[in-house]
Design a protein around this motif. Structure first.
Motif, PDB file in Angstrom:
ATOM      1  N   SER A 132       3.266  36.230-123.081  1.00  0.00           N
ATOM      2  CA  SER A 132       3.064  37.053-121.894  1.00  0.00           C
ATOM      3  C   SER A 132       1.702  37.731-121.967  1.00  0.00           C
ATOM      4  O   SER A 132       0.934  37.503-122.898  1.00  0.00           O
ATOM      5  CB  SER A 132       4.185  38.093-121.775  1.00  0.00           C
ATOM      6  OG  SER A 132       4.118  38.999-122.857  1.00  0.00           O
ATOM      7  N   ASP A 133       1.429  38.582-121.005  1.00  0.00           N
ATOM      8  CA  ASP A 133       0.131  39.259-120.959  1.00  0.00           C
ATOM      9  C   ASP A 133      -0.067  40.225-122.120  1.00  0.00           C
ATOM     10  O   ASP A 133      -1.189  40.460-122.557  1.00  0.00           O
ATOM     11  CB  ASP A 133      -0.027  40.021-119.645  1.00  0.00           C
ATOM     12  CG  ASP A 133      -0.168  39.088-118.456  1.00  0.00           C
ATOM     13  OD1 ASP A 133      -0.511  37.909-118.666  1.00  0.00           O
ATOM     14  OD2 ASP A 133       0.076  39.534-117.323  1.00  0.00           O
ATOM     15  N   ALA A 134       1.028  40.813-122.607  1.00  0.00           N
ATOM     16  CA  ALA A 134       0.929  41.792-123.687  1.00  0.00           C
ATOM     17  C   ALA A 134       2.151  41.711-124.593  1.00  0.00           C
ATOM     18  O   ALA A 134       3.279  41.708-124.116  1.00  0.00           O
ATOM     19  CB  ALA A 134       0.795  43.195-123.120  1.00  0.00           C
ATOM     20  N   GLU A 135       1.897  41.613-125.876  1.00  0.00           N
ATOM     21  CA  GLU A 135       2.959  41.569-126.888  1.00  0.00           C
ATOM     22  C   GLU A 135       2.643  42.611-127.948  1.00  0.00           C
ATOM     23  O   GLU A 135       1.476  42.962-128.162  1.00  0.00           O
ATOM     24  CB  GLU A 135       3.012  40.195-127.567  1.00  0.00           C
ATOM     25  CG  GLU A 135       3.315  39.039-126.659  1.00  0.00           C
ATOM     26  CD  GLU A 135       4.788  38.851-126.390  1.00  0.00           C
ATOM     27  OE1 GLU A 135       5.620  39.327-127.195  1.00  0.00           O
ATOM     28  OE2 GLU A 135       5.107  38.242-125.367  1.00  0.00           O
ATOM     29  N   THR A 136       3.689  43.071-128.652  1.00  0.00           N
ATOM     30  CA  THR A 136       3.511  44.002-129.764  1.00  0.00           C
ATOM     31  C   THR A 136       4.274  43.487-130.968  1.00  0.00           C
ATOM     32  O   THR A 136       5.399  43.021-130.835  1.00  0.00           O
ATOM     33  CB  THR A 136       4.033  45.408-129.400  1.00  0.00           C
ATOM     34  OG1 THR A 136       3.300  45.896-128.274  1.00  0.00           O
ATOM     35  CG2 THR A 136       3.872  46.375-130.553  1.00  0.00           C
ATOM     36  N   GLN A 137       3.640  43.559-132.118  1.00  0.00           N
ATOM     37  CA  GLN A 137       4.298  43.244-133.387  1.00  0.00           C
ATOM     38  C   GLN A 137       4.291  44.507-134.240  1.00  0.00           C
ATOM     39  O   GLN A 137       3.254  45.147-134.405  1.00  0.00           O
ATOM     40  CB  GLN A 137       3.554  42.134-134.134  1.00  0.00           C
ATOM     41  CG  GLN A 137       3.845  40.756-133.642  1.00  0.00           C
ATOM     42  CD  GLN A 137       5.283  40.350-133.906  1.00  0.00           C
ATOM     43  OE1 GLN A 137       5.799  40.458-135.018  1.00  0.00           O
ATOM     44  NE2 GLN A 137       5.948  39.889-132.869  1.00  0.00           N
ATOM     45  N   GLN A 138       5.459  44.862-134.763  1.00  0.00           N
ATOM     46  CA  GLN A 138       5.598  45.993-135.678  1.00  0.00           C
ATOM     47  C   GLN A 138       5.548  45.432-137.096  1.00  0.00           C
ATOM     48  O   GLN A 138       6.355  44.571-137.437  1.00  0.00           O
ATOM     49  CB  GLN A 138       6.942  46.697-135.468  1.00  0.00           C
ATOM     50  CG  GLN A 138       7.210  47.135-134.046  1.00  0.00           C
ATOM     51  CD  GLN A 138       6.421  48.365-133.667  1.00  0.00           C
ATOM     52  OE1 GLN A 138       6.005  49.149-134.516  1.00  0.00           O
ATOM     53  NE2 GLN A 138       6.185  48.528-132.379  1.00  0.00           N
ATOM     54  N   VAL A 139       4.613  45.901-137.909  1.00  0.00           N
ATOM     55  CA  VAL A 139       4.493  45.438-139.293  1.00  0.00           C
ATOM     56  C   VAL A 139       4.776  46.623-140.215  1.00  0.00           C
ATOM     57  O   VAL A 139       4.090  47.643-140.162  1.00  0.00           O
ATOM     58  CB  VAL A 139       3.093  44.853-139.583  1.00  0.00           C
ATOM     59  CG1 VAL A 139       2.958  44.491-141.053  1.00  0.00           C
ATOM     60  CG2 VAL A 139       2.846  43.639-138.702  1.00  0.00           C
ATOM     61  N   ARG A 140       5.789  46.474-141.044  1.00  0.00           N
ATOM     62  CA  ARG A 140       6.197  47.510-141.999  1.00  0.00           C
ATOM     63  C   ARG A 140       5.580  47.161-143.366  1.00  0.00           C
ATOM     64  O   ARG A 140       5.853  46.100-143.927  1.00  0.00           O
ATOM     65  CB  ARG A 140       7.725  47.560-142.088  1.00  0.00           C
ATOM     66  CG  ARG A 140       8.269  48.685-142.904  1.00  0.00           C
ATOM     67  CD  ARG A 140       9.792  48.731-142.874  1.00  0.00           C
ATOM     68  NE  ARG A 140      10.401  47.451-143.231  1.00  0.00           N
ATOM     69  CZ  ARG A 140      11.007  46.623-142.393  1.00  0.00           C
ATOM     70  NH1 ARG A 140      11.101  46.917-141.126  1.00  0.00           N
ATOM     71  NH2 ARG A 140      11.527  45.498-142.810  1.00  0.00           N
ATOM     72  N   MET A 141       4.736  48.061-143.865  1.00  0.00           N
ATOM     73  CA  MET A 141       4.065  47.834-145.146  1.00  0.00           C
ATOM     74  C   MET A 141       5.060  47.968-146.293  1.00  0.00           C
ATOM     75  O   MET A 141       5.998  48.757-146.247  1.00  0.00           O
ATOM     76  CB  MET A 141       2.922  48.825-145.336  1.00  0.00           C
ATOM     77  CG  MET A 141       1.840  48.717-144.266  1.00  0.00           C
ATOM     78  SD  MET A 141       1.104  47.079-144.127  1.00  0.00           S
ATOM     79  CE  MET A 141       0.192  46.999-145.650  1.00  0.00           C
ATOM     80  N   ARG A 142       4.798  47.163-147.343  1.00  0.00           N
ATOM     81  CA  ARG A 142       5.624  47.187-148.566  1.00  0.00           C
ATOM     82  C   ARG A 142       4.702  47.387-149.767  1.00  0.00           C
ATOM     83  O   ARG A 142       3.583  46.882-149.803  1.00  0.00           O
ATOM     84  CB  ARG A 142       6.359  45.870-148.718  1.00  0.00           C
ATOM     85  CG  ARG A 142       7.303  45.607-147.600  1.00  0.00           C
ATOM     86  CD  ARG A 142       8.001  44.290-147.800  1.00  0.00           C
ATOM     87  NE  ARG A 142       8.880  44.074-146.657  1.00  0.00           N
ATOM     88  CZ  ARG A 142       9.016  42.927-146.060  1.00  0.00           C
ATOM     89  NH1 ARG A 142       8.371  41.867-146.481  1.00  0.00           N
ATOM     90  NH2 ARG A 142       9.834  42.809-145.036  1.00  0.00           N
ATOM     91  N   TYR A 143       5.219  48.103-150.746  1.00  0.00           N
ATOM     92  CA  TYR A 143       4.479  48.370-151.976  1.00  0.00           C
ATOM     93  C   TYR A 143       5.396  48.058-153.149  1.00  0.00           C
ATOM     94  O   TYR A 143       6.558  48.460-153.147  1.00  0.00           O
ATOM     95  CB  TYR A 143       4.044  49.840-152.039  1.00  0.00           C
ATOM     96  CG  TYR A 143       3.082  50.204-150.939  1.00  0.00           C
ATOM     97  CD1 TYR A 143       1.715  50.158-151.135  1.00  0.00           C
ATOM     98  CD2 TYR A 143       3.556  50.591-149.686  1.00  0.00           C
ATOM     99  CE1 TYR A 143       0.832  50.493-150.124  1.00  0.00           C
ATOM    100  CE2 TYR A 143       2.687  50.930-148.655  1.00  0.00           C
ATOM    101  CZ  TYR A 143       1.326  50.879-148.887  1.00  0.00           C
ATOM    102  OH  TYR A 143       0.461  51.195-147.873  1.00  0.00           O
TER     103      TYR A 143
END
Length: 145
Positions: A132-143
């Motif tokens: 689509s015109d706009a997408e969002t990805q949520q990325v959760r950092m890991r350590y």
């Protein structure tokens, strides 16, 4: 000249309907769970499964580097299709993911937040479709350290 004048008067939507025009979209990557605001967040966006997650030999990969105090990265003008995102928290600013005995000492994350066991996930596990015109990805950092 007449064709050029006609084309310059067309709107963006009309140009996208021309044969050979590629629909584009925008991707926003939101990064969470950073353990500090030190250093940089480095992001690699690729559509090439063979070059995920490093993006080293991928001429089409898009990379961004932002201060770790910022947690949103935007990519504009992307062709519709399948992509994957790899993120590292380069806390010491040396432009690489530091490891000890092959285990990351700095934070990492991937689109779709797939489980990580031994080594990074495959492209298929992190793949998402920009449709689509706009997408969002949520990325959760890991350590790990």
């Amino acid at each position: 000249m007449r064709k050029l004048a006609l084309a310059s008067g067309l709107g963006a939507a009309a140009l996208l309907s021309l044969p050979g025009a590629v629909a584009t979209g925008e991707l926003s990557v939101d990064v969470s769970n950073l353990r500090s605001h030190k250093g940089f967040v480095r992001v690699c966006l690729t559509a090439d499964p063979e070059n995920f997650p490093a993006c080293i030999d991928d001429a089409e990969a898009v990379t961004r580097s932002i201060p770790a105090s910022a947690t949103n990265i935007r990519f504009d003008g992307l062709a519709r299709g399948d992509y994957a995102v790899a993120v590292i928290h380069d806390e010491n600013g040396n432009r690489k993911l530091d490891t000890f005995a092959g285990i990351p000492r700095e934070g990492f994350g991937f689109s779709r937040n797939p489980p990580v066991t031994f080594g990074p996930p495959r492209f298929a596990a992190a793949r998402f479709t920009l449709a689509s015109d706009a997408e969002t990805q949520q990325v959760r950092m890991r350590y790990l350290f």
